[in-house]
Design an enzyme around this catalytic site. Structure first.
Site, PDB file in Angstrom:
ATOM      1  N   ASP A 118      39.569  86.488  23.012  1.00  4.85           N
ATOM      2  CA  ASP A 118      39.934  85.579  24.093  1.00  4.85           C
ATOM      3  C   ASP A 118      40.414  84.265  23.484  1.00  4.85           C
ATOM      4  O   ASP A 118      39.878  83.815  22.467  1.00  4.85           O
ATOM      5  CB  ASP A 118      38.763  85.342  25.052  1.00  4.85           C
ATOM      6  CG  ASP A 118      39.268  84.933  26.434  1.00  4.85           C
ATOM      7  OD1 ASP A 118      39.233  85.766  27.354  1.00  4.85           O
ATOM      8  OD2 ASP A 118      39.718  83.765  26.582  1.00  4.85           O
ATOM      9  N   PHE A 147      40.606  99.670  38.545  1.00 10.48           N
ATOM     10  CA  PHE A 147      40.266  99.666  39.975  1.00 10.48           C
ATOM     11  C   PHE A 147      38.860  99.115  40.234  1.00 10.48           C
ATOM     12  O   PHE A 147      38.348  99.224  41.347  1.00 10.48           O
ATOM     13  CB  PHE A 147      40.372 101.090  40.543  1.00 10.48           C
ATOM     14  CG  PHE A 147      41.746 101.696  40.377  1.00 10.48           C
ATOM     15  CD1 PHE A 147      42.791 101.338  41.224  1.00 10.48           C
ATOM     16  CD2 PHE A 147      42.002 102.598  39.360  1.00 10.48           C
ATOM     17  CE1 PHE A 147      44.071 101.880  41.066  1.00 10.48           C
ATOM     18  CE2 PHE A 147      43.271 103.146  39.188  1.00 10.48           C
ATOM     19  CZ  PHE A 147      44.309 102.786  40.052  1.00 10.48           C
ATOM     20  N   GLY A 174      39.584  87.963  50.018  1.00 11.36           N
ATOM     21  CA  GLY A 174      39.926  86.914  49.054  1.00 11.36           C
ATOM     22  C   GLY A 174      39.813  87.516  47.677  1.00 11.36           C
ATOM     23  O   GLY A 174      40.002  88.722  47.504  1.00 11.36           O
ATOM     24  N   CYS A 193      42.429  89.472  43.374  1.00  5.50           N
ATOM     25  CA  CYS A 193      43.342  90.629  43.365  1.00  5.50           C
ATOM     26  C   CYS A 193      44.124  90.825  44.661  1.00  5.50           C
ATOM     27  O   CYS A 193      45.350  90.752  44.650  1.00  5.50           O
ATOM     28  CB  CYS A 193      42.559  91.889  43.045  1.00  5.50           C
ATOM     29  SG  CYS A 193      41.970  91.887  41.350  1.00  5.50           S
TER      30      CYS A 193
HETATM   31  P1  NAD Z   1      40.280  86.636  34.150  1.00  6.30           P
HETATM   32  O1  NAD Z   1      41.099  85.467  34.488  1.00  6.30           O
HETATM   33  O2  NAD Z   1      38.841  86.694  34.536  1.00  6.30           O
HETATM   34  O3  NAD Z   1      40.322  86.888  32.567  1.00  6.30           O
HETATM   35  C1  NAD Z   1      41.474  86.799  31.787  1.00  6.30           C
HETATM   36  C2  NAD Z   1      41.068  86.308  30.398  1.00  6.30           C
HETATM   37  O4  NAD Z   1      42.200  86.396  29.527  1.00  6.30           O
HETATM   38  C3  NAD Z   1      40.613  84.860  30.351  1.00  6.30           C
HETATM   39  O5  NAD Z   1      39.328  84.802  29.772  1.00  6.30           O
HETATM   40  C4  NAD Z   1      41.664  84.146  29.460  1.00  6.30           C
HETATM   41  O6  NAD Z   1      41.104  83.117  28.693  1.00  6.30           O
HETATM   42  C5  NAD Z   1      42.150  85.307  28.621  1.00  6.30           C
HETATM   43  N1  NAD Z   1      43.492  85.144  28.038  1.00  6.30           N
HETATM   44  C6  NAD Z   1      44.623  84.729  28.654  1.00  6.30           C
HETATM   45  N2  NAD Z   1      45.655  84.778  27.797  1.00  6.30           N
HETATM   46  C7  NAD Z   1      45.172  85.220  26.616  1.00  6.30           C
HETATM   47  C8  NAD Z   1      45.762  85.504  25.343  1.00  6.30           C
HETATM   48  N3  NAD Z   1      47.065  85.343  25.115  1.00  6.30           N
HETATM   49  N4  NAD Z   1      44.959  85.939  24.366  1.00  6.30           N
HETATM   50  C9  NAD Z   1      43.648  86.121  24.574  1.00  6.30           C
HETATM   51  N5  NAD Z   1      43.035  85.893  25.751  1.00  6.30           N
HETATM   52  C10 NAD Z   1      43.797  85.451  26.773  1.00  6.30           C
HETATM   53  O7  NAD Z   1      41.072  87.897  34.727  1.00  6.30           O
HETATM   54  P2  NAD Z   1      40.468  89.251  35.351  1.00  6.30           P
HETATM   55  O8  NAD Z   1      39.901  88.983  36.696  1.00  6.30           O
HETATM   56  O9  NAD Z   1      39.634  89.942  34.329  1.00  6.30           O
HETATM   57  O10 NAD Z   1      41.830  90.069  35.587  1.00  6.30           O
HETATM   58  C11 NAD Z   1      42.595  90.533  34.486  1.00  6.30           C
HETATM   59  C12 NAD Z   1      43.673  91.460  35.025  1.00  6.30           C
HETATM   60  O11 NAD Z   1      43.068  92.609  35.646  1.00  6.30           O
HETATM   61  C13 NAD Z   1      44.572  90.845  36.104  1.00  6.30           C
HETATM   62  O12 NAD Z   1      45.861  91.377  35.980  1.00  6.30           O
HETATM   63  C14 NAD Z   1      43.939  91.327  37.403  1.00  6.30           C
HETATM   64  O13 NAD Z   1      44.864  91.395  38.441  1.00  6.30           O
HETATM   65  C15 NAD Z   1      43.481  92.717  36.996  1.00  6.30           C
HETATM   66  N6  NAD Z   1      42.336  93.224  37.759  1.00  6.30           N
HETATM   67  C16 NAD Z   1      41.298  92.398  38.074  1.00  6.30           C
HETATM   68  C17 NAD Z   1      40.200  92.900  38.768  1.00  6.30           C
HETATM   69  C18 NAD Z   1      39.053  92.018  39.144  1.00  6.30           C
HETATM   70  O14 NAD Z   1      38.228  92.450  39.972  1.00  6.30           O
HETATM   71  N7  NAD Z   1      38.924  90.817  38.605  1.00  6.30           N
HETATM   72  C19 NAD Z   1      40.174  94.262  39.139  1.00  6.30           C
HETATM   73  C20 NAD Z   1      41.242  95.081  38.776  1.00  6.30           C
HETATM   74  C21 NAD Z   1      42.326  94.549  38.078  1.00  6.30           C
END
Ligand code: NAD
Length: 422
Positions: free
Chosen positions: A30, A158, A263, A266
């Protein structure tokens, strides 16, 4: 297998800790150094049930590492998952900045490496983005060819926040969008022990399956909210109606909980991104636009109901129970509470709020709200229930004015009780 995960958020951590618990060797990368330091010490930077305990176990066993050094992490990996955020731009289109940066960094790291990993996009990206954005950037920065020197898959996620690890271990299906058969075979091997259907598709199809799933679920919520809004005017409990329709196998009982709308990180952004891409290619997605429009106004219906009992909230103490978009998470991204609290403050109310997990995050957006215990919130002139946390069922609502957005039946003992759709 050796796995690296780029992006240690809700998805990256559930995926990383999950695969490490299955005996794989995982490195989570990260760019946020503070997050990485916490992970190294076995402290989860987010709230997600079960994940913290599993993190400590895999750290102790040496199956899980965290770092900010992407290059060293991805060099020896068999599989590199991209799990960075894909937020909305103000116009609703998808912001691929994090994806582009991660692709550049991965490309640079692969440049001098003899390794032939499979790069897997797990982030939600619009159809065409993996092949049109990720692949060309990695090829350009590594000087290598996708399908020959490294593999590529799109593997949509998912999981539900609040159930992330349990969803990781028990998915309904695994979708593998593959650039070529070898890439798909490598990823399928990783999912070998999962007892669910594995669907192999093209990359674009996999990307679309994720959007179609979220758009369908968001539609189901807006649908039941609309039925609920009609039921409310007719004096019918929409939850009884939902039970009646949910027994039909074609409909199913899930996602029929009427309330103040969806909300989270996603549904709103993914439906907006799908709308934007449809418009870009000349199609007017009327149904999806209605889904979003209804969801925009649904939280404010709670305030219309409050008005019935309190025509002017100026100077009144309004208590808010629950700030997250759903229980068992600390995530407040696009939570209906944001719209409701903003409007209350605009109308001059004194807002008191309680949430078991999200008060620190909410404070950053609304420093003027008075954050206190649930019991103190109940001492307000009126109380709004915005999240269905279990602990709200145990509160004493006697003598209060309660406007409920989430169907906490125990609150019906209040002096005045109004449900948003029932
Ligand atoms: P998040 O914002 O919680 O986490 C993303 C992480 O990526 C952050 O910690 C950020 O610091 C890190 N990051 C960003 N750029 C980076 C880089 N270049 N190198 C290293 N680290 C980097 O996001 P999330 O909620 O885990 O969602 C991630 C993806 O999954 C999104 O596309 C989201 O739509 C998808 N998704 C999310 C969920 C959910 O419930 N949160 C469910 C299914 C899919």
């Amino acid at each position: 297998m050796k796995i690296s995960i780029v992006g240690a958020g809700y998805v990256g951590l559930a995926t990383g800790v999950g695969f490490a618990s299955m005996g794989n060797s995982v490195i989570c990368v990260d760019s946020d150094g503070a997050k990485v330091e916490k992970l190294k010490q076995g402290v989860l930077p987010i709230y997600e049930p079960m994940l913290g305990e599993h993190l400590q176990k895999v750290l102790e066993k040496g199956y899980f590492k965290a770092t900010t050094n992407l290059s060293s992490a991805v060099r020896d990996s068999d599989i590199i998952f991209i799990c960075v955020g894909t937020p909305s731009k103000p116009d609703g289109t998808i912001d691929l900045n994090f994806i582009e940066q991660a692709s550049k960094d991965i490309g640079d790291a692969l440049k001098d490496s003899g390794n032939q990993p499979v790069v897997v996009v797990k982030s939600t990206v619009v159809p065409g983005a993996t092949e049109g954005v990720v692949v060309p950037i990695i090829e350009r920065h590594s000087g290598k060819k996708a399908g020959a020197d490294f593999g590529v898959c799109m593997n949509p996620e998912f999981l539900r926040e609040g159930n992330a690890l349990s969803d990781f271990f028990n998915p309904d299906r695994v979708v593998i969008g593959e650039l070529d058969q070898r890439s798909g075979d490598v990823l399928e091997r990783l999912y070998h022990d999962f007892k669910c259907p594995i669907l192999r598709t093209s990359i674009k199809t996999a990307e679309m399956i994720k959007y179609a799933s979220n758009a369908f679920l968001a539609t189901k919520i807006s649908f039941i909210n609309e039925i609920g809004n009609i039921c409310k005017r007719l004096g019918i409990d929409v939850y009884e109606v939902a039970k009646g329709i949910g027994l039909d196998k074609r409909i199913s009982p899930y996602f029929l909980n009427a309330g103040i709308g969806f909300g989270g990180s996603c549904f709103p952004k993914d439906v907006r991104a799908l709308i934007a891409i449809a418009k870009k290619i000349g199609y007017e997605p009327k149904l999806l636009e209605s889904v979003i429009n209804l969801n925009e106004t649904q939280p404010l219906r709670l305030l219309e109901l409050l008005k019935k009992h309190m025509p002017d909230v100026r100077g009144k103490k309004i208590g808010v129970l629950g700030l997250t978009f759903k229980p068992e998470t600390d995530d407040i991204r696009e939570a209906p509470s944001i719209k409701i609290v903003r409007e209350l403050l605009k109308q001059g109310a004194v807002v008191k709020a309680y949430d078991p997990k999200a008060m620190d995050g909410f404070k950053k957006i609304f420093p003027k709200v008075k954050y206190c215990s649930a019991e103190e919130v109940l001492e307000s002139d009126a109380v709004l229930i915005l999240t269905e946390w279990d602990e709200f069922k145990k509160l004493d609502y006697l003598g209060k004015i309660v406007i409920d957005g989430r169907k906490i039946d125990e609150a019906k003992s209040a002096r005045v009780y109004e449900g948003v759709c029932w």
